[in-house]
Design an enzyme around this catalytic site. Structure first.
Site, PDB file in Angstrom:
ATOM      1  N   GLY A 128      57.994  36.647  48.454  1.00 35.20           N
ATOM      2  CA  GLY A 128      57.700  36.118  49.790  1.00 35.20           C
ATOM      3  C   GLY A 128      56.658  35.020  49.736  1.00 35.20           C
ATOM      4  O   GLY A 128      55.769  34.955  50.596  1.00 35.20           O
ATOM      5  N   GLY A 129      56.781  34.150  48.756  1.00 33.53           N
ATOM      6  CA  GLY A 129      55.746  33.142  48.518  1.00 33.53           C
ATOM      7  C   GLY A 129      55.992  31.793  49.153  1.00 33.53           C
ATOM      8  O   GLY A 129      55.344  30.811  48.776  1.00 33.53           O
TER       9      GLY A 129
ATOM     10  N   GLY B  89      57.478  40.953  53.071  1.00 33.93           N
ATOM     11  CA  GLY B  89      57.509  42.011  54.077  1.00 33.93           C
ATOM     12  C   GLY B  89      58.032  41.486  55.397  1.00 33.93           C
ATOM     13  O   GLY B  89      58.059  40.280  55.641  1.00 33.93           O
TER      14      GLY B  89
ATOM     15  N   TYR C  43      56.054  49.572  60.497  1.00 34.96           N
ATOM     16  CA  TYR C  43      55.268  48.662  59.649  1.00 34.96           C
ATOM     17  C   TYR C  43      54.046  49.385  59.071  1.00 34.96           C
ATOM     18  O   TYR C  43      53.754  49.295  57.879  1.00 34.96           O
ATOM     19  CB  TYR C  43      54.832  47.459  60.492  1.00 34.96           C
ATOM     20  CG  TYR C  43      54.079  46.402  59.712  1.00 34.96           C
ATOM     21  CD1 TYR C  43      54.750  45.549  58.841  1.00 34.96           C
ATOM     22  CD2 TYR C  43      52.699  46.245  59.861  1.00 34.96           C
ATOM     23  CE1 TYR C  43      54.064  44.566  58.139  1.00 34.96           C
ATOM     24  CE2 TYR C  43      52.010  45.271  59.168  1.00 34.96           C
ATOM     25  CZ  TYR C  43      52.704  44.434  58.305  1.00 34.96           C
ATOM     26  OH  TYR C  43      52.020  43.464  57.605  1.00 34.96           O
ATOM     27  N   ALA C  44      53.326  50.127  59.922  1.00 33.25           N
ATOM     28  CA  ALA C  44      52.133  50.830  59.463  1.00 33.25           C
ATOM     29  C   ALA C  44      52.481  51.868  58.406  1.00 33.25           C
ATOM     30  O   ALA C  44      51.764  52.025  57.410  1.00 33.25           O
ATOM     31  CB  ALA C  44      51.425  51.490  60.641  1.00 33.25           C
TER      32      ALA C  44
ATOM     33  N   SER D 103      55.020  51.804  56.333  1.00 36.53           N
ATOM     34  CA  SER D 103      55.393  51.130  55.084  1.00 36.53           C
ATOM     35  C   SER D 103      54.171  50.598  54.354  1.00 36.53           C
ATOM     36  O   SER D 103      54.093  50.657  53.119  1.00 36.53           O
ATOM     37  CB  SER D 103      56.377  49.988  55.370  1.00 36.53           C
ATOM     38  OG  SER D 103      55.749  48.912  56.053  1.00 36.53           O
TER      39      SER D 103
END
Length: 239
Positions: free
Chosen positions: A9-10, A82, A145-146, A148
């Site tokens: 994810g860069g 993410g 999300y939290a 994960s």
């Protein structure tokens, strides 16, 4: 000595800042991206951009082969990719819950497992997982999300114990709210509300997250493993 680095994810935001910081430090950096086109800045930095959806095991394997052909085995892995699909729990679909876990947690498992193969053979390596203050503090509307991001802490600490005897470290960086396109798109009232909760009274700059990652990937951090480093302006302190 230039190392082979992979940042998932860069292509934007925090991931791009991390890629920039490590490339500036002299490393050979590869990034993965899922959609769109990577910014021209990456090519100017000498970074290799590889299209890869980390929810697909075959794409992960192909990405690693491409990176290894160009830069050799991955010596430093920064698992940053993410997604979010925010919703209150009574309105959250199973699909949205599972999609976030598939990318943020299971996708991280895939890229770490593949990198660990070469690190174990070489008896050295650095793994940095990008979590979130939300994983420690919680956030209404973000149970997927939290969950994960909290899971990455247990993942990292288990991996630190598993691989530590081979000189492989695994640490977590937990950013707070960061000045990115995503946060800039929030209504001004919401932005003011967020900043009001942060003791330092501002968002983080992506480069400040990248600085913590660069340190954990460096020789200076050789005796740090299983750590959670908050870069959140004090928002999550005490957790």
């Amino acid at each position: 000595m230039s190392r082979s680095v992979l940042v998932t994810g860069g292509n934007r935001g925090i991931g791009l800042a991390i890629a920039r910081a490590l490339a500036d430090a002299g490393d050979q950096v590869a990034i993965t991206y899922r959609s769109g086109e990577p910014p021209k800045e990456l090519a100017e930095l000498g970074c290799l951009a590889v299209k890869c959806d980390i929810t697909d095991p075959e794409q992960v394997e192909q990405a690693y082969k491409e990176i290894e052909d160009a830069h050799g085995r991955v010596e430093v892995l920064v698992a940053n990719a993410g997604i979010t699909r925010d919703q209150l729990i009574l309105r959250m679909s199973e699909e949205d819950f599972q999609a976030v876990l598939d990318t943020n947690l299971t996708g991280t498992f895939r890229v770490v497992k593949r990198a660990a193969r070469g690190m174990l053979r070489a008896r050295t390596g650095r793994v940095v997982l990008i979590s979130s203050v939300v994983g420690l503090l919680g956030s209404a509307g973000q149970v997927n999300y939290a969950a994960s991001k909290a899971a990455l802490v247990g993942f990292a600490r288990s991996l630190a114990r598993e691989l530590g005897s081979r000189n492989i470290t695994c640490n977590v960086v937990a950013p707070g709210f960061v000045d990115t396109d995503m946060t800039r798109a929030l209504p001004e009232e919401r932005q003011a509300e967020i900043v009001g909760q942060v003791p330092l009274g501002r968002y983080a700059e992506p480069a400040e997250i990248a600085a913590a990652v660069r340190f954990l990937a460096s020789d200076e951090a050789a005796y740090i493993t299983g750590a959670v480093i908050p870069v959140d302006g004090g928002l999550g302190m005490g957790h």
